[in-house]
Scaffold this motif. Structure first.
Motif, PDB file in Angstrom:
ATOM      1  N   TYR A  22     -84.816 -83.428  31.162  1.00 35.35           N
ATOM      2  CA  TYR A  22     -84.437 -82.032  30.956  1.00 35.35           C
ATOM      3  C   TYR A  22     -83.949 -81.434  32.256  1.00 35.35           C
ATOM      4  CZ  TYR A  22     -86.222 -82.153  26.273  1.00 35.35           C
ATOM      5  OH  TYR A  22     -86.380 -82.477  24.949  1.00 35.35           O
ATOM      6  N   VAL A  23     -82.891 -80.650  32.134  1.00 33.58           N
ATOM      7  CA  VAL A  23     -82.386 -79.877  33.255  1.00 33.58           C
ATOM      8  C   VAL A  23     -82.304 -78.428  32.796  1.00 33.58           C
ATOM      9  CG1 VAL A  23     -80.486 -79.485  34.850  1.00 33.58           C
ATOM     10  CG2 VAL A  23     -81.062 -81.829  34.136  1.00 33.58           C
ATOM     11  N   GLU A  24     -83.003 -77.574  33.496  1.00 39.86           N
ATOM     12  CA  GLU A  24     -83.025 -76.148  33.157  1.00 39.86           C
ATOM     13  C   GLU A  24     -82.834 -75.364  34.444  1.00 39.86           C
ATOM     14  OE1 GLU A  24     -85.748 -73.012  30.549  1.00 39.86           O
ATOM     15  OE2 GLU A  24     -86.549 -74.988  31.059  1.00 39.86           O
ATOM     16  N   THR A  64     -87.777 -76.044  28.630  1.00 39.13           N
ATOM     17  CA  THR A  64     -88.535 -77.275  28.851  1.00 39.13           C
ATOM     18  C   THR A  64     -89.996 -77.056  28.495  1.00 39.13           C
ATOM     19  OG1 THR A  64     -87.008 -77.856  30.645  1.00 39.13           O
ATOM     20  CG2 THR A  64     -89.076 -79.077  30.527  1.00 39.13           C
ATOM     21  N   GLN A 200     -74.982 -86.230  28.558  1.00 40.34           N
ATOM     22  CA  GLN A 200     -75.527 -84.936  28.974  1.00 40.34           C
ATOM     23  C   GLN A 200     -75.434 -84.039  27.740  1.00 40.34           C
ATOM     24  OE1 GLN A 200     -76.665 -84.964  32.290  1.00 40.34           O
ATOM     25  NE2 GLN A 200     -75.980 -87.083  32.063  1.00 40.34           N
ATOM     26  N   LEU A 202     -76.075 -80.806  25.543  1.00 41.60           N
ATOM     27  CA  LEU A 202     -76.316 -79.361  25.572  1.00 41.60           C
ATOM     28  C   LEU A 202     -76.938 -78.928  24.249  1.00 41.60           C
ATOM     29  CD1 LEU A 202     -75.889 -76.723  27.190  1.00 41.60           C
ATOM     30  CD2 LEU A 202     -73.690 -76.491  26.031  1.00 41.60           C
ATOM     31  N   THR A 226     -79.948 -86.871  28.571  1.00 42.29           N
ATOM     32  CA  THR A 226     -80.490 -85.740  29.328  1.00 42.29           C
ATOM     33  C   THR A 226     -80.152 -84.453  28.593  1.00 42.29           C
ATOM     34  OG1 THR A 226     -80.248 -86.899  31.435  1.00 42.29           O
ATOM     35  CG2 THR A 226     -80.426 -84.499  31.512  1.00 42.29           C
ATOM     36  N   TYR A 228     -80.050 -80.279  28.068  1.00 40.27           N
ATOM     37  CA  TYR A 228     -79.902 -78.995  28.756  1.00 40.27           C
ATOM     38  C   TYR A 228     -80.188 -77.895  27.736  1.00 40.27           C
ATOM     39  CZ  TYR A 228     -77.489 -81.576  32.473  1.00 40.27           C
ATOM     40  OH  TYR A 228     -77.179 -82.459  33.482  1.00 40.27           O
ATOM     41  N   LEU A 241     -71.700 -74.148  32.364  1.00 43.50           N
ATOM     42  CA  LEU A 241     -72.635 -75.266  32.323  1.00 43.50           C
ATOM     43  C   LEU A 241     -71.944 -76.552  31.863  1.00 43.50           C
ATOM     44  CD1 LEU A 241     -75.491 -76.306  32.683  1.00 43.50           C
ATOM     45  CD2 LEU A 241     -76.036 -75.495  30.374  1.00 43.50           C
ATOM     46  N   ALA A 245     -72.234 -79.428  34.654  1.00 46.93           N
ATOM     47  CA  ALA A 245     -73.134 -80.533  34.305  1.00 46.93           C
ATOM     48  C   ALA A 245     -72.397 -81.692  33.660  1.00 46.93           C
ATOM     49  CB  ALA A 245     -74.237 -80.027  33.375  1.00 46.93           C
ATOM     50  N   ILE A 247     -71.134 -81.866  30.609  1.00 47.66           N
ATOM     51  CA  ILE A 247     -71.742 -82.023  29.285  1.00 47.66           C
ATOM     52  C   ILE A 247     -70.859 -82.907  28.415  1.00 47.66           C
ATOM     53  CG2 ILE A 247     -72.388 -80.796  27.172  1.00 47.66           C
ATOM     54  CD1 ILE A 247     -74.350 -80.358  29.485  1.00 47.66           C
TER      55      ILE A 247
END
Length: 497
Positions: A22-24, A64, A200, A202, A226, A228, A241, A245, A247
């Protein structure tokens, strides 16, 4: 194949370790860190009275922490009950009381509201041992002890989650799903979409919804992608984003894509990383699919755009495939996914009710055998209430709804529930709600009201009782409602205006 949520989580941590799960914002949580937080939180839940089979309501937006709070429920052997983040305290209190939830995890202060106070004001919460503020979730964590043994004892046939939907009566019904079903459908969806650890992903779809939870969170664990999480959808922030990122995967309702395509600043962003877009929930215009596929600056430049059909009671039933032409993707919901089958209850080539059967049809409705029997017949066919056609290749096209349900911004809205709420308002003598077309949301509610009230007062009352997407956008005061001889409101006449 691993068939429990705790098993999938442990396998993901073993396989992907320090890779980002997770990326927040600036906070990155690896798969190994996710597992450790879940273990410690699950042990904390156990200390607060959660045992195998116990239920926990999670009422919060995407984050998250939501993921940790939810996965910890099943890791402790419990059953997750997600609540719509836009619900009022009254609506969530009903879910808590009906499920006999042991714990309630709440994002207090979301959108400037007072969720914990609202929840306590709506009910005495007799079953609840503790209301936990999601913002202080870390305080729940304790040493895991033997919590892994509890997780390992979870069976694929145990109830993993209860997601509430509404029926034509307006009373929400809790669709129960086993671990093997939640994991199986997430794994299948990821495989059909070609989702891998390189993606990635979203997640705009809310985690409380099957699309965000099962084909978001659980698919992420199955594939190593991963994720987001998006707390609230903001067009420019989402475009930034996607660019920053890189995505690659972006599922969502047609409203999401329409908003991105209409964004004035869209050409300013590099969206070339996008490869998979999955949409559904309502009729999708052919031009939307074409523009989503079109290269910048005219479109989003997504390589693979597919549509799908699912429901709370069956999550994913059909899905278009990579390479399908734009008109098929836009005008059909694709073909049955592995493990599922569909048929139309009508002579070949004619419209009829869509019936679905297979591995991912719910176990049944919570404490409601009568509703379960009405929904799933003796041969295992789930009656969807949708009118559909099916072509020679098995692609289904939804043409109407047997029920009065309409879809607003990707969310199902059941008029009977809205009507019941409005009938509690002083001065309202009678009311009928229908869905009417809306360019952005697909459909919105219009309430025809008999009584001594003003349209503004009706909307204000609804906002205090219902989630925003259920609140009628239009209110028309009328002298009476058209009814047939048996007293049923003729909603067809109301839809014609």
């Amino acid at each position: 194949m691993i068939r429990t949520i705790p098993g999938v989580l442990r396998a993901a941590a073993d396989r992907y370790g320090d890779k980002a799960a997770y990326v927040e914002g600036d906070v990155v949580t690896s798969f190994a860190e996710l597992l450790e937080r879940v273990r410690r939180t699950a042990a904390g839940y156990r200390d607060r009275g959660l045992g195998p089979g116990g239920r926990v309501v999670v009422w919060a937006p995407n984050s998250t922490d939501w993921v940790v709070a939810a996965l910890a429920v099943t890791y402790a052997g419990g059953t997750l009950v997600p609540a719509n983040s836009r619900y009022t305290g009254h609506e969530v209190a009903e879910l808590v009381d009906r499920t006999g939830a042991v714990l309630a995890v709440v994002s207090d202060g979301f959108l400037g509201r007072t969720q914990i106070a609202d929840l306590r004001a709506a009910s005495d919460l007799p079953s609840v041992r503790e209301v936990i503020d999601l913002g202080a979730l870390a305080a729940v964590e304790v040493e895991p002890g033997d919590i892994d043994a509890v997780a390992e004892a979870v069976s694929p046939d145990d109830v993993a989650d209860i997601l509430f939907t509404s029926g034509t009566t307006g009373r929400p019904k809790g669709a129960m799903t086993a671990h093997r079903q939640t994991v199986g459908v997430a794994d299948t969806w990821g495989e059909l979409g070609g989702v891998t650890a390189d993606d990635q992903y979203l997640v705009i779809s809310p985690f409380f919804h099957t699309f965000g939870y099962k084909v978001g969170i659980i698919t992420g664990l199955c594939t190593g992608a991963t994720l987001y999480p998006v707390t609230t959808f903001d067009v420019d922030a989402t475009l930034r984003l996607i660019e920053s990122a890189r995505i690659t995967v972006i599922p969502g309702s047609p409203t999401i894509y329409q908003s991105l395509l209409a964004a004035p600043r869209r050409p300013d962003f590099d969206l070339s990383s996008l490869r998979l877009a999955v949409t559904g929930a309502s009729v999708v215009p052919v031009v939307l699919i074409e523009r989503t596929r079109a290269a910048a600056p005219e479109g989003l430049g997504v390589d693979q755009v597919v549509t799908a059909f699912g429901m709370t009671e069956a999550v994913v039933v059909t899905m278009a495939r990579d390479g399908d032409p734009a008109d098929l993707v836009a005008n059909t919901c694709g073909r049955a996914i592995p493990g599922m089958e569909v048929r139309v209850d009508a002579p070949e080539g004619e419209q009829g009710e869509l019936l679905v059967r297979g591995d991912y049809v719910m176990l049944g409705y919570l404490d409601d055998p009568e509703a379960t029997a009405a929904a799933i017949d003796a041969d295992g066919w789930l009656h969807t209430g949708d009118v559909a056609t099916i072509d020679a290749q098995g692609n289904i096209t939804i043409t109407d709804r047997i029920k009065d349900m309409y879809i607003s911004g990707g969310f199902n809205v059941y008029p009977a529930e809205v009507e019941q709420a409005l009938l509690r308002m002083d001065g309202v003598d009678d009311v009928a709600v229908v869905g009417v077309p809306d360019e952005r949301m697909g459909e919105v509610g219009k309430a025809y009201v008999v009584g001594a009230v003003t349209p503004d007062d009706v909307v204000a009352f609804a906002k205090g009782r219902l989630a925003n997407f259920k609140v009628p956008r239009h209110v028309e005061l009328v002298d009476g409602l058209p009814r047939n001889l048996s007293g049923k409101v003729l909603k067809t006449e109301l839809r014609r205006g």
